[in-house]
Every structure is written in C-alpha cells, then in structure tokens.
Design a protein around this motif. Sequence first.
Motif, short mmCIF file in Angstrom:
data_model
loop_
_atom_site.label_atom_id
_atom_site.label_comp_id
_atom_site.label_asym_id
_atom_site.label_seq_id
_atom_site.Cartn_x
_atom_site.Cartn_y
_atom_site.Cartn_z
N ALA A 18 77.31 11.99 20.70
CA ALA A 18 78.47 11.13 20.97
C ALA A 18 78.02 9.72 21.28
CB ALA A 18 79.28 11.69 22.13
N HIS A 19 78.73 8.74 20.71
CA HIS A 19 78.40 7.34 20.92
C HIS A 19 79.62 6.61 21.45
CE1 HIS A 19 77.33 3.16 20.15
NE2 HIS A 19 76.08 3.55 20.07
N ASN A 20 79.37 5.67 22.34
CA ASN A 20 80.46 4.98 23.02
C ASN A 20 81.48 4.38 22.06
OD1 ASN A 20 81.73 3.51 25.40
ND2 ASN A 20 81.14 1.81 24.07
N HIS A 33 85.53 8.74 14.26
CA HIS A 33 84.76 9.52 15.22
C HIS A 33 84.42 10.87 14.62
CE1 HIS A 33 88.84 11.01 15.83
NE2 HIS A 33 89.19 9.79 16.20
N TYR A 34 83.39 11.50 15.20
CA TYR A 34 82.91 12.80 14.75
C TYR A 34 83.28 13.87 15.77
CZ TYR A 34 79.94 10.21 11.45
OH TYR A 34 79.47 9.40 10.46
N GLY A 41 84.61 13.11 24.44
CA GLY A 41 85.80 12.39 24.87
C GLY A 41 86.78 13.27 25.62
N GLU A 42 86.98 14.48 25.13
CA GLU A 42 87.88 15.41 25.80
C GLU A 42 87.33 15.87 27.14
OE1 GLU A 42 91.02 16.63 25.22
OE2 GLU A 42 91.08 14.96 23.81
N HIS A 214 75.11 13.58 28.06
CA HIS A 214 75.53 14.12 26.77
C HIS A 214 75.87 13.06 25.73
CE1 HIS A 214 76.32 17.45 29.62
NE2 HIS A 214 75.97 18.22 28.60
N ALA A 215 75.80 11.79 26.06
CA ALA A 215 76.21 10.76 25.12
C ALA A 215 75.30 9.53 25.25
CB ALA A 215 77.67 10.37 25.36
#
Length: 268
Positions: A18-20, A33-34, A41-42, A214-215
């Motif tokens: 995950a990327h900002n 987004h992927y 995000g969730e 995690h990101a």
Amino acid sequence: MDDRSGSPEAARLNPGVAHNARVWNYWLGGKDHYPADREVGERVFGMFPNIVHVARADRAFLGRVVGHLAGEAGVRQFLDVGTGLPTVDNTHEVAQRLAPESRIVYVDNDPLVLVHARALLTSTPEGATDYVDADARDTATILREAARTLDLTRPVAVMLLGILNFVLDTEEALSIVRGLMDAVPSGSYLALTHPTLELGGEANVEAMRFWNEHATPPITARTGEEITHFFDGLDLLDPGLVSCSLWRPDLLESPVQISQYGALARKP
C-alpha cells in the motif's frame, strides 16, 4: 486501475505494498488504487474513521487557499510539492479558473503519480503547467527544474500539503521548508497541512502504527507547536494555524474540527 503502459514509471510500481498516494485516492473516492491499498485503507478507516474527513478537508483547504492566492493575493506562480494523484480541482484548475495566466509546477516522486502526470499538465493557453519527478528532500533538483517554468525572482506560492509528515526527522523537515522558502522572494507564500494527534486525533495513534507496519512511506504526527516552527520568519495569515477544515470555511459550510492542521503564511 490499468497501468499496462509498459513505461519505466509503471515498471517501478509495487502493487503489493500500500502506498500513500493510492490509499489517499481511495479515501477521496478515486479509482487509482490496488487491492493492497484498499485493504490498508479500510483497516486504517476502521481504527480511525475520521481519516476520510481528513482527506476531504485537506483537499477542500487546497481549493480555498489557492482561490485566495490566485484571487485576492494576486499570486500567479505555484510550486505544489507532494501533489499526489490527480483529482477534482487540482491546483492549476483552481488557479487558472481565476487567473488563466497562472503557472504551476507539480512535484512528486511516486511512479503512479508520474504515470498520470499528463492529467496535471493541461493548461490554459495563457498559463503553463509542468511536473517534476523528485523527492521532497531534494530541494536543489526541485528548484532547478521548477525554474524552467517559474520565475523565482517573482512571488511563488509553495504548497506543502500533507507531505512533511512523511519526513520523520523534524530538523530535516524544517530544512526542506527553509530551502524552498529561502529560494523565493518577498511576497511569496507557504501553504501547509500536517496531521496531528491533537484536535481529537488521539485515536490515530494505533492507525499510524498500523500504517507504518504495512504501508509506505512511514508517517509521523506533530504537535501544533512543532508545526508552527515551519512558519518561522513568515507572517501567518488569519486565522493562523488551525484545523484545516476551519481555515476560512465557505459561508455555506458548517465545518467540524479534524485532526489536520493547516495554515497560510506570507514571506515579508
């Protein structure tokens, strides 16, 4: 989302982490987004539901600040560092709507933003837009490349919205601000937003910890006192450093305080 361009920029993407820029796009209701971005995000939203309000308030702050600068303040040059993925009412759209001759340079180092940079490069015939692929820490490259489009002997509005929180060392973050503001003349402006654990943001501690595990890139919050130092030597415009949702809200709005500081200051 489709990144099958075969370009070197697309090859740099890592959809598994995950990327900002992509998670922020997800919170804003975008489509770039992927699955990894949506999952993080969730999870962050579950820990700190107000993050969606922060994302939207930050974007609304940009619109009000650029509207003031291009309108009442008469600024015609903008350096937007850490622009993120294109969305509705980007800096050049707001500025050129009021002043078609405005010139805007966007800066980011996320390969997905670079892939989509063409959406940021539409301009009125009277004005100009450009994109610089550079890290916010590399102020020398930013200023050198920006000078191809901007006249750095004339006032420039430097936009640092939600970017210094990814520079974990506060002295380094201060150095970035000083490097950029020292290079622009009197009458220039600094617009800045930054997350905080104040203003009701105390619940964000767990979410930030999860994000950093995690990101990417890692993030830090700062206090209002720490953020105020980014404006040292500059004149803060009313209402000063406040929750960005409360910075000159539109008359029809009933804003609520969110845990993101925002301010605009002028270089004397």
